[in-house]
Design a protein around this motif. Structure first.
Motif, PDB file in Angstrom:
ATOM      1  N   GLY A 139     -13.858  -7.741  -0.509  1.00  0.00           N
ATOM      2  CA  GLY A 139     -12.548  -7.691   0.112  1.00  0.00           C
ATOM      3  C   GLY A 139     -11.640  -8.870  -0.168  1.00  0.00           C
ATOM      4  N   THR A 140     -12.065  -9.812  -1.003  1.00  0.00           N
ATOM      5  CA  THR A 140     -11.219 -10.941  -1.353  1.00  0.00           C
ATOM      6  C   THR A 140     -10.117 -10.487  -2.298  1.00  0.00           C
ATOM      7  N   THR A 141      -8.878 -10.833  -1.973  1.00  0.00           N
ATOM      8  CA  THR A 141      -7.727 -10.379  -2.758  1.00  0.00           C
ATOM      9  C   THR A 141      -7.035 -11.534  -3.458  1.00  0.00           C
ATOM     10  N   ASN A 142      -6.345 -11.188  -4.531  1.00  0.00           N
ATOM     11  CA  ASN A 142      -5.541 -12.135  -5.284  1.00  0.00           C
ATOM     12  C   ASN A 142      -4.324 -11.400  -5.805  1.00  0.00           C
ATOM     13  N   TYR A 143      -3.147 -12.047  -5.712  1.00  0.00           N
ATOM     14  CA  TYR A 143      -1.896 -11.414  -6.109  1.00  0.00           C
ATOM     15  C   TYR A 143      -1.140 -12.258  -7.104  1.00  0.00           C
ATOM     16  N   GLY A 144      -0.439 -11.584  -7.990  1.00  0.00           N
ATOM     17  CA  GLY A 144       0.497 -12.272  -8.842  1.00  0.00           C
ATOM     18  C   GLY A 144       1.670 -12.782  -8.036  1.00  0.00           C
ATOM     19  N   ASP A 145       2.254 -13.891  -8.486  1.00  0.00           N
ATOM     20  CA  ASP A 145       3.325 -14.518  -7.724  1.00  0.00           C
ATOM     21  C   ASP A 145       4.520 -13.590  -7.514  1.00  0.00           C
ATOM     22  N   SER A 146       4.814 -12.750  -8.472  1.00  0.00           N
ATOM     23  CA  SER A 146       5.996 -11.916  -8.396  1.00  0.00           C
ATOM     24  C   SER A 146       5.891 -10.788  -7.375  1.00  0.00           C
ATOM     25  N   VAL A 147       4.688 -10.500  -6.889  1.00  0.00           N
ATOM     26  CA  VAL A 147       4.514  -9.383  -5.960  1.00  0.00           C
ATOM     27  C   VAL A 147       4.005  -9.815  -4.597  1.00  0.00           C
ATOM     28  N   LYS A 148       3.737 -11.083  -4.410  1.00  0.00           N
ATOM     29  CA  LYS A 148       3.230 -11.564  -3.131  1.00  0.00           C
ATOM     30  C   LYS A 148       4.206 -11.250  -2.009  1.00  0.00           C
ATOM     31  N   GLY A 149       3.674 -10.733  -0.922  1.00  0.00           N
ATOM     32  CA  GLY A 149       4.490 -10.374   0.219  1.00  0.00           C
ATOM     33  C   GLY A 149       5.072  -8.984   0.160  1.00  0.00           C
ATOM     34  N   ARG A 150       5.003  -8.334  -0.989  1.00  0.00           N
ATOM     35  CA  ARG A 150       5.552  -6.994  -1.146  1.00  0.00           C
ATOM     36  C   ARG A 150       4.485  -5.943  -1.431  1.00  0.00           C
ATOM     37  N   PHE A 151       3.453  -6.319  -2.172  1.00  0.00           N
ATOM     38  CA  PHE A 151       2.397  -5.383  -2.543  1.00  0.00           C
ATOM     39  C   PHE A 151       1.126  -5.703  -1.772  1.00  0.00           C
ATOM     40  N   THR A 152       0.337  -4.674  -1.512  1.00  0.00           N
ATOM     41  CA  THR A 152      -0.943  -4.834  -0.846  1.00  0.00           C
ATOM     42  C   THR A 152      -2.006  -4.025  -1.576  1.00  0.00           C
ATOM     43  N   ILE A 153      -3.085  -4.686  -1.962  1.00  0.00           N
ATOM     44  CA  ILE A 153      -4.193  -4.000  -2.612  1.00  0.00           C
ATOM     45  C   ILE A 153      -5.292  -3.753  -1.583  1.00  0.00           C
ATOM     46  N   SER A 154      -5.932  -2.611  -1.681  1.00  0.00           N
ATOM     47  CA  SER A 154      -7.040  -2.280  -0.800  1.00  0.00           C
ATOM     48  C   SER A 154      -8.063  -1.473  -1.580  1.00  0.00           C
ATOM     49  N   ARG A 155      -9.224  -1.288  -0.972  1.00  0.00           N
ATOM     50  CA  ARG A 155     -10.324  -0.661  -1.703  1.00  0.00           C
ATOM     51  C   ARG A 155     -11.221   0.103  -0.746  1.00  0.00           C
ATOM     52  N   ASP A 156     -11.659   1.263  -1.193  1.00  0.00           N
ATOM     53  CA  ASP A 156     -12.644   2.060  -0.484  1.00  0.00           C
ATOM     54  C   ASP A 156     -13.896   2.063  -1.355  1.00  0.00           C
ATOM     55  N   ASN A 157     -14.853   1.223  -1.024  1.00  0.00           N
ATOM     56  CA  ASN A 157     -16.050   1.085  -1.851  1.00  0.00           C
ATOM     57  C   ASN A 157     -16.872   2.369  -1.904  1.00  0.00           C
ATOM     58  N   ALA A 158     -16.910   3.096  -0.803  1.00  0.00           N
ATOM     59  CA  ALA A 158     -17.679   4.334  -0.764  1.00  0.00           C
ATOM     60  C   ALA A 158     -17.126   5.370  -1.731  1.00  0.00           C
ATOM     61  N   LYS A 159     -15.833   5.327  -1.969  1.00  0.00           N
ATOM     62  CA  LYS A 159     -15.179   6.279  -2.864  1.00  0.00           C
ATOM     63  C   LYS A 159     -14.894   5.687  -4.237  1.00  0.00           C
ATOM     64  N   ASN A 160     -15.249   4.423  -4.440  1.00  0.00           N
ATOM     65  CA  ASN A 160     -14.958   3.724  -5.698  1.00  0.00           C
ATOM     66  C   ASN A 160     -13.499   3.872  -6.090  1.00  0.00           C
ATOM     67  N   THR A 161     -12.641   3.657  -5.121  1.00  0.00           N
ATOM     68  CA  THR A 161     -11.213   3.835  -5.313  1.00  0.00           C
ATOM     69  C   THR A 161     -10.463   2.593  -4.853  1.00  0.00           C
ATOM     70  N   VAL A 162      -9.479   2.193  -5.637  1.00  0.00           N
ATOM     71  CA  VAL A 162      -8.621   1.075  -5.290  1.00  0.00           C
ATOM     72  C   VAL A 162      -7.195   1.583  -5.145  1.00  0.00           C
TER      73      VAL A 162
END
Length: 121
Positions: free
Chosen positions: A55-78
């Motif tokens: 669950g550790t996330t990292n964002y590019g500077d140009s999208v910080k505060g606007r984009f959110t990444i998430s993941r469902d490990n059971a479904k292997n989907t991001v």
């Protein structure tokens, strides 16, 4: 190997939102990090966001505060939730996965075919 299929791209007006999905399938032992990269015409590919299986996330500077990444490990989907979109966000967005194919193999990075995101003024 790992196959990655992106979906959710399209045309949106500036200030709008889109949600991208990337589902991993195939034969692999495990997937560690997953992420999104993008490439605009005439531009270098750049990092958008990554997320580990923990669950550790990292964002590019140009999208910080606007984009959110998430993941469902059971479904292997991001997922990538994109808010407050700007014309500068227009690009092909590529899904990436770091996968261990077998118990004795090294990690390898796999890429999806990409999905087009176009933000109009």
């Amino acid at each position: 190997q790992v196959q990655l299929v992106e979906s959710g791209g399209g045309l949106v007006q500036a200030g709008g939102s889109l949600r991208l999905s990337c589902a991993a399938s195939g034969r692999f032992f495990s997937i560690n990090a997953m992420g999104w990269y993008r490439q605009a015409p005439g531009k270098q590919r750049e990092l958008v966001a990554t997320i580990t299986d923990g669950g550790t996330t990292n964002y590019g500077d140009s999208v910080k505060g606007r984009f959110t990444i998430s993941r469902d490990n059971a479904k292997n989907t991001v997922y990538l939730q994109m808010n407050s979109l700007k014309p500068e966000d227009t690009a092909v967005y590529y899904c990436n996965a770091q996968a261990l194919i077998t118990l004795f193999s090294s990690d390898y990075y796999y890429w999806g075919q990409g999905t087009q995101v176009t933000v109009s003024s």
